[in-house]
Motif scaffolding. Structure first.
Motif, PDB file in Angstrom:
ATOM      1  N   MET A   1       0.860  -1.178   0.000  1.00  0.00           N
ATOM      2  CA  MET A   1       0.000   0.000   0.000  1.00  0.00           C
ATOM      3  C   MET A   1       0.898   1.230   0.000  1.00  0.00           C
ATOM      4  SD  MET A   1      -2.787  -1.701   0.168  1.00  0.00           S
ATOM      5  CE  MET A   1      -4.054  -0.497   0.458  1.00  0.00           C
ATOM      6  N   ASP A   2       0.597   2.179  -0.894  1.00  0.00           N
ATOM      7  CA  ASP A   2       1.360   3.425  -0.925  1.00  0.00           C
ATOM      8  C   ASP A   2       0.437   4.565  -1.349  1.00  0.00           C
ATOM      9  OD1 ASP A   2       1.179   3.452  -3.756  1.00  0.00           O
ATOM     10  OD2 ASP A   2       3.084   2.440  -3.973  1.00  0.00           O
ATOM     11  N   PRO A   3       0.920   5.791  -1.404  1.00  0.00           N
ATOM     12  CA  PRO A   3       0.047   6.924  -1.728  1.00  0.00           C
ATOM     13  C   PRO A   3      -0.625   6.835  -3.097  1.00  0.00           C
ATOM     14  CG  PRO A   3       2.097   7.708  -0.768  1.00  0.00           C
ATOM     15  CD  PRO A   3       2.258   6.227  -1.001  1.00  0.00           C
ATOM     16  N   THR A   4      -0.076   6.043  -4.003  1.00  0.00           N
ATOM     17  CA  THR A   4      -0.675   5.931  -5.340  1.00  0.00           C
ATOM     18  C   THR A   4      -1.683   4.788  -5.432  1.00  0.00           C
ATOM     19  OG1 THR A   4       1.061   4.457  -6.153  1.00  0.00           O
ATOM     20  CG2 THR A   4       1.436   6.832  -6.387  1.00  0.00           C
ATOM     21  N   GLY A   5      -1.866   4.037  -4.364  1.00  0.00           N
ATOM     22  CA  GLY A   5      -2.777   2.886  -4.383  1.00  0.00           C
ATOM     23  C   GLY A   5      -2.073   1.679  -3.818  1.00  0.00           C
ATOM     24  N   HIS A   6      -2.027   0.610  -4.609  1.00  0.00           N
ATOM     25  CA  HIS A   6      -1.329  -0.583  -4.143  1.00  0.00           C
ATOM     26  C   HIS A   6      -0.803  -1.379  -5.330  1.00  0.00           C
ATOM     27  CE1 HIS A   6      -5.244  -2.442  -5.050  1.00  0.00           C
ATOM     28  NE2 HIS A   6      -4.571  -3.559  -5.178  1.00  0.00           N
ATOM     29  N   SER A   7       0.188  -2.202  -5.033  1.00  0.00           N
ATOM     30  CA  SER A   7       0.708  -3.129  -6.041  1.00  0.00           C
ATOM     31  C   SER A   7       0.684  -4.521  -5.433  1.00  0.00           C
ATOM     32  CB  SER A   7       2.131  -2.740  -6.456  1.00  0.00           C
ATOM     33  OG  SER A   7       2.999  -2.798  -5.355  1.00  0.00           O
ATOM     34  N   ARG A   8       0.574  -5.512  -6.287  1.00  0.00           N
ATOM     35  CA  ARG A   8       0.512  -6.906  -5.840  1.00  0.00           C
ATOM     36  C   ARG A   8       1.622  -7.695  -6.525  1.00  0.00           C
ATOM     37  NH1 ARG A   8      -4.734  -7.848  -3.798  1.00  0.00           N
ATOM     38  NH2 ARG A   8      -4.570 -10.092  -4.068  1.00  0.00           N
ATOM     39  N   GLU A   9       2.279  -8.512  -5.737  1.00  0.00           N
ATOM     40  CA  GLU A   9       3.313  -9.404  -6.264  1.00  0.00           C
ATOM     41  C   GLU A   9       2.949 -10.817  -5.824  1.00  0.00           C
ATOM     42  OE1 GLU A   9       6.753 -10.303  -8.344  1.00  0.00           O
ATOM     43  OE2 GLU A   9       6.045  -8.263  -8.026  1.00  0.00           O
ATOM     44  N   GLU A  10       2.636 -11.655  -6.786  1.00  0.00           N
ATOM     45  CA  GLU A  10       2.300 -13.048  -6.470  1.00  0.00           C
ATOM     46  C   GLU A  10       3.543 -13.908  -6.683  1.00  0.00           C
ATOM     47  OE1 GLU A  10      -1.105 -14.135  -8.797  1.00  0.00           O
ATOM     48  OE2 GLU A  10      -2.451 -13.167  -7.376  1.00  0.00           O
ATOM     49  N   PHE A  11       3.662 -14.949  -5.862  1.00  0.00           N
ATOM     50  CA  PHE A  11       4.790 -15.856  -6.014  1.00  0.00           C
ATOM     51  C   PHE A  11       4.374 -17.254  -5.577  1.00  0.00           C
ATOM     52  CE2 PHE A  11       5.066 -14.171  -1.752  1.00  0.00           C
ATOM     53  CZ  PHE A  11       5.458 -15.247  -0.979  1.00  0.00           C
TER      54      PHE A  11
END
Length: 73
Positions: free
Chosen positions: A7-17
């Motif tokens: 989660m960051d100020p621009t929204g969120h990113s997801r990393e699947e592994f």
């Protein structure tokens, strides 16, 4: 598949592994260490839908959330 959500100020990113893939697991652990050293708080989702703060990488966690600590103004 396991997921790391940042989660960051621009929204969120997801990393699947894939936790069964040694290289992917090592990359996820490096990402955990990098983010927490940058000041992100890590939390793992529990079975009942709650989250608990963690201080070390958990390779069995299905979902780990990372969020910046609050700062006063």
């Amino acid at each position: 598949m396991a997921t790391q959500i940042v989660m960051d100020p621009t929204g969120h990113s997801r990393e699947e592994f894939d936790a069964d893939d040694i290289q992917a697991l090592a990359k996820a652990e490096r990402r955990f260490r990098d983010l927490t050293s940058q000041g992100f708080t890590a939390a793992v989702r529990t079975a009942d839908g709650q989250s608990r703060r963690v201080f070390a990488f958990d390779p069995t966690a299905k979902e780990t959330l990372f969020f910046r600590r609050l700062r006063g103004g």
